[in-house]
Design an enzyme around this catalytic site. Structure first.
Site, mmCIF file in Angstrom:
data_model
loop_
_atom_site.group_PDB
_atom_site.id
_atom_site.type_symbol
_atom_site.label_atom_id
_atom_site.label_comp_id
_atom_site.label_asym_id
_atom_site.label_seq_id
_atom_site.Cartn_x
_atom_site.Cartn_y
_atom_site.Cartn_z
ATOM 1 N N SER A 146 25.731 13.327 14.165
ATOM 2 C CA SER A 146 24.428 13.172 14.822
ATOM 3 C C SER A 146 24.198 14.318 15.791
ATOM 4 O O SER A 146 25.149 14.891 16.342
ATOM 5 C CB SER A 146 24.398 11.844 15.593
ATOM 6 O OG SER A 146 23.264 11.778 16.438
ATOM 7 N N TYR A 159 28.323 6.497 21.571
ATOM 8 C CA TYR A 159 27.856 7.002 20.278
ATOM 9 C C TYR A 159 28.006 8.523 20.197
ATOM 10 O O TYR A 159 28.545 9.056 19.218
ATOM 11 C CB TYR A 159 26.392 6.611 20.077
ATOM 12 C CG TYR A 159 25.785 7.111 18.793
ATOM 13 C CD1 TYR A 159 26.130 6.545 17.568
ATOM 14 C CD2 TYR A 159 24.850 8.140 18.795
ATOM 15 C CE1 TYR A 159 25.564 6.991 16.377
ATOM 16 C CE2 TYR A 159 24.276 8.596 17.612
ATOM 17 C CZ TYR A 159 24.634 8.028 16.418
ATOM 18 O OH TYR A 159 24.077 8.478 15.244
ATOM 19 N N LYS A 163 30.435 10.690 17.684
ATOM 20 C CA LYS A 163 29.870 11.630 16.709
ATOM 21 C C LYS A 163 30.340 13.057 16.974
ATOM 22 O O LYS A 163 30.510 13.845 16.035
ATOM 23 C CB LYS A 163 28.343 11.554 16.733
ATOM 24 C CG LYS A 163 27.790 10.257 16.134
ATOM 25 C CD LYS A 163 28.246 10.035 14.696
ATOM 26 C CE LYS A 163 27.536 8.871 14.040
ATOM 27 N NZ LYS A 163 28.040 8.596 12.662
#
Length: 262
Positions: A146, A159, A163
């Site tokens: 991401s 998150y 990533k």
């Protein structure tokens, strides 16, 4: 002739999180390029729907409903796919994700869970698939990372950290597995999947996200799938250890969560 380099005839691909969104679009794109596809996700009905579309294209499909947070299930997915489809050439580590959270409510356990779901699953499936890849001509691994793995925004600590780890895992794994297995990743921006369904249904929020994106719109799942076909095929055969940004040109998160100062 150049289009032939994008063909995947005779190849077998594994796709996680394949019941909907980017995973489903990827499975169909790989099948359109000629690959047989093994699909894994939690919901059997979703997998069956995607598999039906793959078979309608004249390709074989194997569905494996499972909880991909269970690393033993991830490894078993690779073994079942190889047994039923005869080989493994492509792995798409699409499953992942983590809910936003504030810094003070991101417990160490929450952070570890994010790492496990986004990085450990990719490692487990790739590790299980590599021996099968080496029986043939090698293979290609594509990880879904991401843009939050390279930029900063409030609420995305777990998150974004996971990533970012997946992006660097991609570089390190590519080094370990070269030259026979290529490993790349895609840093995805805001794509219109079920995860953004709430946003897409609120015109004001969607408009703000679009205006904060240089290309002026949100991405479509097939656009990520197209990049995966490229990286998986001979067309991308001179690429390994790279993170390709398919994000509409954004350099910072285009969705602000409104988390206040401490």
């Amino acid at each position: 002739m150049i289009l032939d380099a994008f063909r995947l005839d005779g190849r077998v691909a594994l796709v996680t999180g394949a019941g909907r969104g980017i995973g489903a679009a990827t499975a169909l794109a790989l099948a359109e390029a000629g690959a047989d596809v093994a699909l894994a996700a939690r919901t059997a009905a979703q997998l069956d729907e995607v598999a039906g579309k793959i078979r309608a294209l004249g390709r074989r499909a194997v569905t494996v409903p499972c909880d991909l947070s269970d690393l033993s299930a991830v490894s078993a997915f690779a073994e079942q796919a190889a047994a039923e489809l005869g080989r493994i050439d492509i792995v798409v580590n699409n499953v992942g994700g983590t809910m936003p959270n504030t810094f003070m409510t991101t417990s160490p356990e929450f952070l570890e869970e994010a790492f496990r779901f986004n990085v450990s699953t990719a490692h487990a499936l790739t590790q299980a698939a590599v021996p099968h890849m080496l029986k043939n001509d090698g293979g290609s691994v594509v990880n879904i990372s991401s843009m939050l793995g390279r930029t900063a925004g409030r609420g995305f600590l777990a998150y974004g950290t996971a990533k970012a780890a997946l992006a660097h895992w991609t570089r390190l794994a590519a080094t370990d597995l070269s030259p026979r297995v290529r490993v790349n990743a895609i840093a995805v921006g805001s794509v219109l999947t079920s995860a953004l369904e709430v946003v897409a249904q609120q015109p004001e929020i969607k408009a703000r996200m679009e205006s904060a994106t240089p290309l002026g719109r949100l991405g479509e799942p097939w656009e990520i799938a197209a990049a995966i076909v490229y990286l998986s095929s001979r067309a991308g055969g001179y690429i390994t250890g790279k993170v390709i940004e398919v994000d509409g040109g954004i350099e910072h998160p285009n969705l602000e969560l409104g988390i206040p100062d401490l």
